[in-house]
Scaffold this active site. Sequence first.
Site, PDB file in Angstrom:
ATOM      1  N   HIS A 103       1.003  -1.364   0.096  1.00 33.84           N
ATOM      2  CA  HIS A 103       0.116  -0.112   0.028  1.00 33.84           C
ATOM      3  C   HIS A 103       0.976   1.096  -0.061  1.00 33.84           C
ATOM      4  CE1 HIS A 103       0.561  -1.105   4.132  1.00 33.84           C
ATOM      5  NE2 HIS A 103       0.660   0.001   4.381  1.00 33.84           N
ATOM      6  N   HIS A 105       0.809   5.032   0.818  1.00 34.03           N
ATOM      7  CA  HIS A 105       0.204   6.093   1.673  1.00 34.03           C
ATOM      8  C   HIS A 105       0.276   7.514   0.758  1.00 34.03           C
ATOM      9  CE1 HIS A 105       0.251   4.178   5.733  1.00 34.03           C
ATOM     10  NE2 HIS A 105       1.077   3.424   5.172  1.00 34.03           N
TER      11      HIS A 105
HETATM   12  P1  AMP Z   1       1.610   0.317   7.515  1.00 34.19           P
HETATM   13  O1  AMP Z   1       2.035   0.758   8.664  1.00 34.19           O
HETATM   14  O2  AMP Z   1       2.338   1.151   6.371  1.00 34.19           O
HETATM   15  O3  AMP Z   1       1.543  -1.120   7.132  1.00 34.19           O
HETATM   16  O4  AMP Z   1       0.125   1.177   7.090  1.00 34.19           O
HETATM   17  C1  AMP Z   1      -1.073   0.454   7.440  1.00 34.19           C
HETATM   18  C2  AMP Z   1      -2.268   1.515   7.409  1.00 34.19           C
HETATM   19  O5  AMP Z   1      -3.239   0.752   7.187  1.00 34.19           O
HETATM   20  C3  AMP Z   1      -2.202   2.375   8.489  1.00 34.19           C
HETATM   21  O6  AMP Z   1      -1.968   3.427   8.313  1.00 34.19           O
HETATM   22  C4  AMP Z   1      -3.582   1.763   9.015  1.00 34.19           C
HETATM   23  O7  AMP Z   1      -4.114   2.969   9.836  1.00 34.19           O
HETATM   24  C5  AMP Z   1      -4.199   1.388   8.009  1.00 34.19           C
HETATM   25  N1  AMP Z   1      -5.409   0.577   7.933  1.00 34.19           N
HETATM   26  C6  AMP Z   1      -5.575  -0.836   8.943  1.00 34.19           C
HETATM   27  N2  AMP Z   1      -6.704  -1.102   8.547  1.00 34.19           N
HETATM   28  C7  AMP Z   1      -7.356  -0.396   7.954  1.00 34.19           C
HETATM   29  C8  AMP Z   1      -8.589  -0.402   7.541  1.00 34.19           C
HETATM   30  N3  AMP Z   1      -9.432  -1.429   7.972  1.00 34.19           N
HETATM   31  N4  AMP Z   1      -9.145   0.555   6.634  1.00 34.19           N
HETATM   32  C9  AMP Z   1      -8.471   1.399   6.423  1.00 34.19           C
HETATM   33  N5  AMP Z   1      -7.145   1.746   6.657  1.00 34.19           N
HETATM   34  C10 AMP Z   1      -6.484   0.630   7.442  1.00 34.19           C
END
Ligand code: AMP
Length: 145
Positions: A103, A105
């Site tokens: 993903h 950001h």
């Molecule tokens: P990372 O720390 O780069 O793996 O980012 C994971 C991101 O996914 C974090 O910013 C979380 O807030 C986001 N996240 C986790 N679960 C969900 C969800 N169900 N819907 C939207 N965002 C999510």
Amino acid sequence: MQPPVSSCVFCRIMAGLEPASFVYTDELAAAFMDINPVTRGHALVVPRAHVVDIYEASDELAAAMFVVAARLARAMKGALGCDGVNFWMANEPPAGQVVMHAHLHVIPRYVGDGFGLRRGSTGRASRAELDELAQRLSRALEAKR
Ligand code: AMP
Ligand code: ZN
């Protein structure tokens, strides 16, 4: 490798098994609002297919993700009144990756935020707020096309 959909939160979102505030979808990638935004309007660009990080993504998938991120950044500039937009991708746990489905950001930067690449979340946003932002960004994306 494709894990069971049930074990990956982003695969579950893509399959419609978990709620998400979607901004955009196409055949290869999608964008939805981050549930724990770092700033107002923080969104994630996610490939439909389960790949763990950018190292596992094909060129086609990587390109698709970055195109969506660029469109989203333009939409944010127009629709959110932010000063700019930061991209962030952790790629591997030592760099802070928590969800092991690739993903990117896309994080709006507001005047006064400074230029730090990543800061902590401001806390969990309500679904209503995320839906409202997603709709605003989605309209801005449509308008740009
Ligand atoms: P990372 O720390 O780069 O793996 O980012 C994971 C991101 O996914 C974090 O910013 C979380 O807030 C986001 N996240 C986790 N679960 C969900 C969800 N169900 N819907 C939207 N965002 C999510
Ligand atoms: Zn997945």
